[in-house]
Design an enzyme around this catalytic site. Structure first.
Site, PDB file in Angstrom:
ATOM      1  N   HIS A   1       0.856  -1.197   0.000  1.00 25.43           N
ATOM      2  CA  HIS A   1       0.000   0.000   0.000  1.00 25.43           C
ATOM      3  C   HIS A   1       0.882   1.232   0.000  1.00 25.43           C
ATOM      4  CE1 HIS A   1       0.965   0.321   4.254  1.00 25.43           C
ATOM      5  NE2 HIS A   1       0.568  -0.925   4.428  1.00 25.43           N
TER       6      HIS A   1
HETATM    7  P1  TYD Z   1      -1.475  -2.619   7.595  1.00 24.86           P
HETATM    8  O1  TYD Z   1      -1.063  -1.196   7.748  1.00 24.86           O
HETATM    9  O2  TYD Z   1      -2.109  -3.018   6.296  1.00 24.86           O
HETATM   10  O3  TYD Z   1      -0.256  -3.584   7.905  1.00 24.86           O
HETATM   11  P2  TYD Z   1       1.103  -3.881   7.077  1.00 24.86           P
HETATM   12  O4  TYD Z   1       1.489  -2.620   6.375  1.00 24.86           O
HETATM   13  O5  TYD Z   1       2.074  -4.303   8.134  1.00 24.86           O
HETATM   14  O6  TYD Z   1       0.855  -5.007   6.145  1.00 24.86           O
HETATM   15  O7  TYD Z   1      -2.474  -2.963   8.787  1.00 24.86           O
HETATM   16  C1  TYD Z   1      -2.933  -4.280   8.997  1.00 24.86           C
HETATM   17  C2  TYD Z   1      -4.201  -4.219   9.854  1.00 24.86           C
HETATM   18  O8  TYD Z   1      -3.892  -3.712  11.161  1.00 24.86           O
HETATM   19  C3  TYD Z   1      -5.272  -3.332   9.268  1.00 24.86           C
HETATM   20  O9  TYD Z   1      -6.468  -4.069   9.250  1.00 24.86           O
HETATM   21  C4  TYD Z   1      -5.427  -2.199  10.217  1.00 24.86           C
HETATM   22  C5  TYD Z   1      -4.720  -2.604  11.494  1.00 24.86           C
HETATM   23  N1  TYD Z   1      -3.898  -1.507  12.045  1.00 24.86           N
HETATM   24  C6  TYD Z   1      -4.388  -0.747  13.083  1.00 24.86           C
HETATM   25  O10 TYD Z   1      -5.517  -0.933  13.572  1.00 24.86           O
HETATM   26  N2  TYD Z   1      -3.602   0.254  13.606  1.00 24.86           N
HETATM   27  C7  TYD Z   1      -2.370   0.528  13.102  1.00 24.86           C
HETATM   28  O11 TYD Z   1      -1.684   1.455  13.596  1.00 24.86           O
HETATM   29  C8  TYD Z   1      -1.884  -0.248  11.996  1.00 24.86           C
HETATM   30  C9  TYD Z   1      -0.535   0.010  11.391  1.00 24.86           C
HETATM   31  C10 TYD Z   1      -2.681  -1.252  11.495  1.00 24.86           C
END
Ligand code: TYD
Length: 145
Positions: free
Chosen positions: A60
């Site tokens: 993303h």
């Molecule tokens: P995501 O940012 O997509 O993780 P990564 O970049 O590590 O793959 O987030 C994964 C899930 O966690 C998403 O459903 C939202 C949740 N999340 C939170 O609730 N708070 C946060 O600060 C973060 C980073 C993620």
């Protein structure tokens, strides 16, 4: 007029930042105090761990968020992409962080067993700040190409 981060972002502005290290015979310590040397106000810290072999994270980009990504244990690769150029940065030192600026697509992969990825972030969690489809990212950055 508001600057569009998707048109101004560049992987060349994503750089390694060295964190302070105290090295001792009984082990090492790294500290971040009052943001120094991080070029944004830290509003959030999170970390990912227990990442199964072969899995990827990220996939993303963000409109406003700055992040510093640190391999506090083990190692992994961060593939950064500004819509024109891509670069892969291997993180494998707990005292080095990769600064990721707004408007950059990122994928984290090649996690070693037990790797821990710590992220310092400039904003609170906001799902509206994410672009999660690569086709949308390509559309947002199309004027760069
Ligand atoms: P995501 O940012 O997509 O993780 P990564 O970049 O590590 O793959 O987030 C994964 C899930 O966690 C998403 O459903 C939202 C949740 N999340 C939170 O609730 N708070 C946060 O600060 C973060 C980073 C993620």
């Amino acid at each position: 007029m508001e600057v569009n981060p998707y048109l101004t972002s560049s992987v060349d502005n994503c750089r390694i930042i060295e964190l302070a290290q105290h090295r001792h015979a009984n082990g090492n310590l790294t500290v971040v105090e009052d943001n120094d040397p991080i070029p944004f106000k830290i509003r959030r810290l999170y970390y990912t761990y227990d990442i199964p072999g072969g899995e990827e994270r990220g996939g993303h980009s963000h409109r406003a968020l700055y992040q510093l990504v640190v391999a506090i244990s083990g190692s992994f690769d961060v593939v950064i992409d500004d819509g024109k150029q891509q670069r892969t940065v291997t993180l494998d030192r707990p005292y080095q962080g990769l600064l990721i600026t707004p408007g950059i697509w990122r994928v984290l992969n090649n996690f070693t067993s037990g790797a821990v990825c710590m992220v310092l972030a400039s904003e609170h969690y906001d799902e509206d700040d994410y672009t999660r489809e690569y086709s949308d990212f390509l559309e947002l950055t199309k004027d760069k190409r």
